[in-house]
Design a protein around this motif. Structure first.
Motif, PDB file in Angstrom:
ATOM      1  N   HIS A 105      18.399  23.342  37.254  1.00  0.00           N
ATOM      2  CA  HIS A 105      18.651  23.002  35.847  1.00  0.00           C
ATOM      3  C   HIS A 105      19.488  24.134  35.242  1.00  0.00           C
ATOM      4  O   HIS A 105      19.051  25.278  35.198  1.00  0.00           O
ATOM      5  CB  HIS A 105      17.315  22.848  35.114  1.00  0.00           C
ATOM      6  N   ILE A 106      20.711  23.789  34.814  1.00  0.00           N
ATOM      7  CA  ILE A 106      21.676  24.767  34.307  1.00  0.00           C
ATOM      8  C   ILE A 106      22.006  24.458  32.852  1.00  0.00           C
ATOM      9  O   ILE A 106      22.146  23.293  32.478  1.00  0.00           O
ATOM     10  CB  ILE A 106      22.997  24.692  35.114  1.00  0.00           C
ATOM     11  N   SER A 107      22.169  25.506  32.047  1.00  0.00           N
ATOM     12  CA  SER A 107      22.633  25.324  30.668  1.00  0.00           C
ATOM     13  C   SER A 107      23.844  26.202  30.397  1.00  0.00           C
ATOM     14  O   SER A 107      24.014  27.254  31.024  1.00  0.00           O
ATOM     15  CB  SER A 107      21.538  25.680  29.665  1.00  0.00           C
ATOM     16  N   CYS A 108      24.655  25.741  29.453  1.00  0.00           N
ATOM     17  CA  CYS A 108      25.758  26.534  28.922  1.00  0.00           C
ATOM     18  C   CYS A 108      25.540  26.581  27.411  1.00  0.00           C
ATOM     19  O   CYS A 108      25.971  25.675  26.689  1.00  0.00           O
ATOM     20  CB  CYS A 108      27.085  25.880  29.281  1.00  0.00           C
ATOM     21  N   PRO A 109      24.796  27.603  26.922  1.00  0.00           N
ATOM     22  CA  PRO A 109      24.357  27.609  25.522  1.00  0.00           C
ATOM     23  C   PRO A 109      25.505  27.527  24.510  1.00  0.00           C
ATOM     24  O   PRO A 109      25.379  26.880  23.483  1.00  0.00           O
ATOM     25  CB  PRO A 109      23.618  28.954  25.396  1.00  0.00           C
ATOM     26  N   LYS A 110      26.640  28.147  24.828  1.00  0.00           N
ATOM     27  CA  LYS A 110      27.764  28.173  23.892  1.00  0.00           C
ATOM     28  C   LYS A 110      28.212  26.751  23.535  1.00  0.00           C
ATOM     29  O   LYS A 110      28.603  26.463  22.412  1.00  0.00           O
ATOM     30  CB  LYS A 110      28.918  28.956  24.529  1.00  0.00           C
ATOM     31  N   GLU A 111      28.158  25.855  24.520  1.00  0.00           N
ATOM     32  CA  GLU A 111      28.600  24.474  24.279  1.00  0.00           C
ATOM     33  C   GLU A 111      27.412  23.514  24.143  1.00  0.00           C
ATOM     34  O   GLU A 111      27.596  22.304  24.123  1.00  0.00           O
ATOM     35  CB  GLU A 111      29.517  24.012  25.420  1.00  0.00           C
ATOM     36  N   ASN A 112      26.206  24.072  24.087  1.00  0.00           N
ATOM     37  CA  ASN A 112      25.002  23.256  23.962  1.00  0.00           C
ATOM     38  C   ASN A 112      24.923  22.215  25.076  1.00  0.00           C
ATOM     39  O   ASN A 112      24.550  21.063  24.850  1.00  0.00           O
ATOM     40  CB  ASN A 112      24.994  22.581  22.576  1.00  0.00           C
ATOM     41  N   ALA A 113      25.335  22.618  26.293  1.00  0.00           N
ATOM     42  CA  ALA A 113      25.360  21.702  27.443  1.00  0.00           C
ATOM     43  C   ALA A 113      24.194  22.024  28.367  1.00  0.00           C
ATOM     44  O   ALA A 113      23.852  23.198  28.563  1.00  0.00           O
ATOM     45  CB  ALA A 113      26.670  21.842  28.193  1.00  0.00           C
ATOM     46  N   SER A 114      23.576  20.990  28.913  1.00  0.00           N
ATOM     47  CA  SER A 114      22.439  21.186  29.807  1.00  0.00           C
ATOM     48  C   SER A 114      22.367  20.032  30.802  1.00  0.00           C
ATOM     49  O   SER A 114      22.376  18.873  30.406  1.00  0.00           O
ATOM     50  CB  SER A 114      21.156  21.249  28.977  1.00  0.00           C
ATOM     51  N   SER A 115      22.331  20.372  32.096  1.00  0.00           N
ATOM     52  CA  SER A 115      22.240  19.336  33.140  1.00  0.00           C
ATOM     53  C   SER A 115      21.270  19.782  34.222  1.00  0.00           C
ATOM     54  O   SER A 115      21.199  20.966  34.562  1.00  0.00           O
ATOM     55  CB  SER A 115      23.600  19.085  33.796  1.00  0.00           C
ATOM     56  N   LYS A 116      20.558  18.799  34.756  1.00  0.00           N
ATOM     57  CA  LYS A 116      19.723  19.057  35.925  1.00  0.00           C
ATOM     58  C   LYS A 116      20.406  18.391  37.114  1.00  0.00           C
ATOM     59  O   LYS A 116      20.628  17.182  37.100  1.00  0.00           O
ATOM     60  CB  LYS A 116      18.317  18.498  35.718  1.00  0.00           C
ATOM     61  N   PHE A 117      20.785  19.190  38.100  1.00  0.00           N
ATOM     62  CA  PHE A 117      21.491  18.666  39.267  1.00  0.00           C
ATOM     63  C   PHE A 117      20.492  18.396  40.383  1.00  0.00           C
ATOM     64  O   PHE A 117      19.678  19.265  40.711  1.00  0.00           O
ATOM     65  CB  PHE A 117      22.535  19.674  39.741  1.00  0.00           C
ATOM     66  N   LEU A 118      20.582  17.208  40.958  1.00  0.00           N
ATOM     67  CA  LEU A 118      19.650  16.808  42.013  1.00  0.00           C
ATOM     68  C   LEU A 118      20.429  16.563  43.306  1.00  0.00           C
ATOM     69  O   LEU A 118      21.389  15.780  43.313  1.00  0.00           O
ATOM     70  CB  LEU A 118      18.916  15.537  41.574  1.00  0.00           C
TER      71      LEU A 118
END
Length: 392
Positions: free
Chosen positions: A68-81
């Motif tokens: 589970h990765i986030s990029c706080p600056k762009e408010n992006a969050s994805s969980k890669f499976l």
């Protein structure tokens, strides 16, 4: 819709070794792409790597098959499976369609190698080869019983097969062009097909007869979907008394994804128009989410969510990349979409992140099928991938 994050397709293997690296990127619309990397700092006693992210990215959580990765600056969050398992021996070339039986035991798939096969869903072991179409098979699906398969081919034929002995029990003829998609009405006494010849037809399986041309739109029908309409939707009345061979068509809507950028909805029994929506490009696929909500995907990467009760303006348009939307599937309280750039993602109402199914490296993921917590995809790279949502 969350800003898309992307990851190296084989990240799970790459991060298994000490100092192993995998690239990351974040794609905010209208802004420069942000690039980053993940690095393995060692493997824990539980076999799970300890991973750090480069500046601008955060590793929220990692398991053997998910990160589970986030990029706080762009408010992006994805969980890669990552795939739980991959089946490489079912077909030798691009796999264009697949489905899983209602009991979860069997899979069926078609390929540009000219074959259609039934296999064991647990291990990909070959069970049956369904032979009889001339040219490629475009679409295949199980009937609700899980014992019978419906297929449509470039030979303009629709066929019904026994999954038990691979015999072709019914062949429907009448289309003048290749069949691109099918839908099953209720338990399957009737089925619908959409074709390159611009028509959608309703068929009687018991008598292998055409019950009517439901729509003739002069443009290739790339996708079809049948859904039960909410009581508030007026489907109109049929001009003629429906045949008694029509079973379960009342209160059903038929959705057609058309090559001429139009999404058409009509009453399946009434044959009367419900709405016609014009999109940004050719519509490739469509799916009902409920008795009034639906999704449709275009060649230029738009996923339209529409409300049948007020279809003039979309509820939302999701655009994650310009790659063609290849498939859409209702899933739990959201949906799964796959695209021509290899991306395949799950959107759920109660999750503030997107679940990305990884593994395909820029090869289109043509179709997705689910059974309970398992998700199966088929891809141009000739692989069927199986994901375990419990791995989240």
């Amino acid at each position: 819709m969350a800003v898309p994050l992307r990851i190296q397709s084989d990240w799970a293997q790459a991060l298994r070794k000490d100092e192993g690296e995998a690239w990351l990127s974040c794609h905010p619309p209208g802004k420069p792409t942000l690039y980053g990397s993940l690095t393995c700092q060692g493997i824990g006693l539980d076999g799970i790597p300890e991973v750090t992210a480069s500046e601008g990215f955060i590793v929220n959580e990692i398991n053997k098959k998910s990160i589970h990765i986030s990029c706080p600056k762009e408010n992006a969050s994805s969980k890669f499976l990552a795939p739980y398992t991959t089946f490489s021996r079912i077909h030798t070339k691009s796999i264009t369609c697949l489905d899983i039986s209602s009991g979860g035991g069997l899979g069926v798939s078609s390929s540009t190698d000219g074959s259609m096969k039934i296999w064991q869903a647990s291990n990909g072991e070959l069970r049956r080869v369904l032979e009889g179409h001339v040219f490629d098979v475009n679409c295949c699906r199980f009937f609700p019983s899980g014992l019978v398969v419906l297929s449509g081919g470039m030979d303009a034929q629709l066929k019904i097969w026994s999954a038990e002995d691979a015999s072709c029990v019914v062949t429907f003829k009448g289309h003048k062009g290749g069949i691109l998609d099918t839908a099953i009405v209720d338990r399957g006494k009737n089925v619908v097909s959409g074709s390159r010849d611009g028509t959608a037809r309703l068929w009687d399986c018991g008598r292998s007869a055409c019950l009517g041309v439901i729509a003739d739109c002069g443009s290739s029908i790339n996708g079809v979907a049948v859904g039960t309409a909410d009581n508030s939707i007026n489907l109109g009345s049929p001009e003629q008394t429906p045949s008694e061979r029509e079973v379960g068509t009342e209160s059903k809507m038929l959705l057609l994804a058309r090559e001429d950028k139009k999404l058409q909805c009509l009453g399946l029994q009434s044959r009367q128009p419900v709405f016609l929506f014009i999109g940004s490009d050719a519509f490739n696929c469509c799916s009902f989410l409920s008795g009034f909500l639906l999704l449709a995907g275009t060649q230029d990467g738009n996923i339209y969510q529409l409300d049948v009760r007020s279809p003039r303006a979309p509820v939302q348009v999701i655009h994650r990349s310009g790659a063609p939307v290849m498939s859409l599937l209702s899933f739990r309280d959201g949906f799964i979409a796959s695209q021509g750039d290899g991306s395949c993602f799950i959107v759920q109402q109660d999750l503030d992140y997107v679940i990305e199914l990884t593994g395909a490296d820029c090869d289109p993921v043509y179709k997705v099928a689910t059974w309970e917590k398992q998700i199966y995809t088929c891809c141009r790279d000739g692989l069927v991938r199986r994901y375990q949502l419990s791995d989240l």
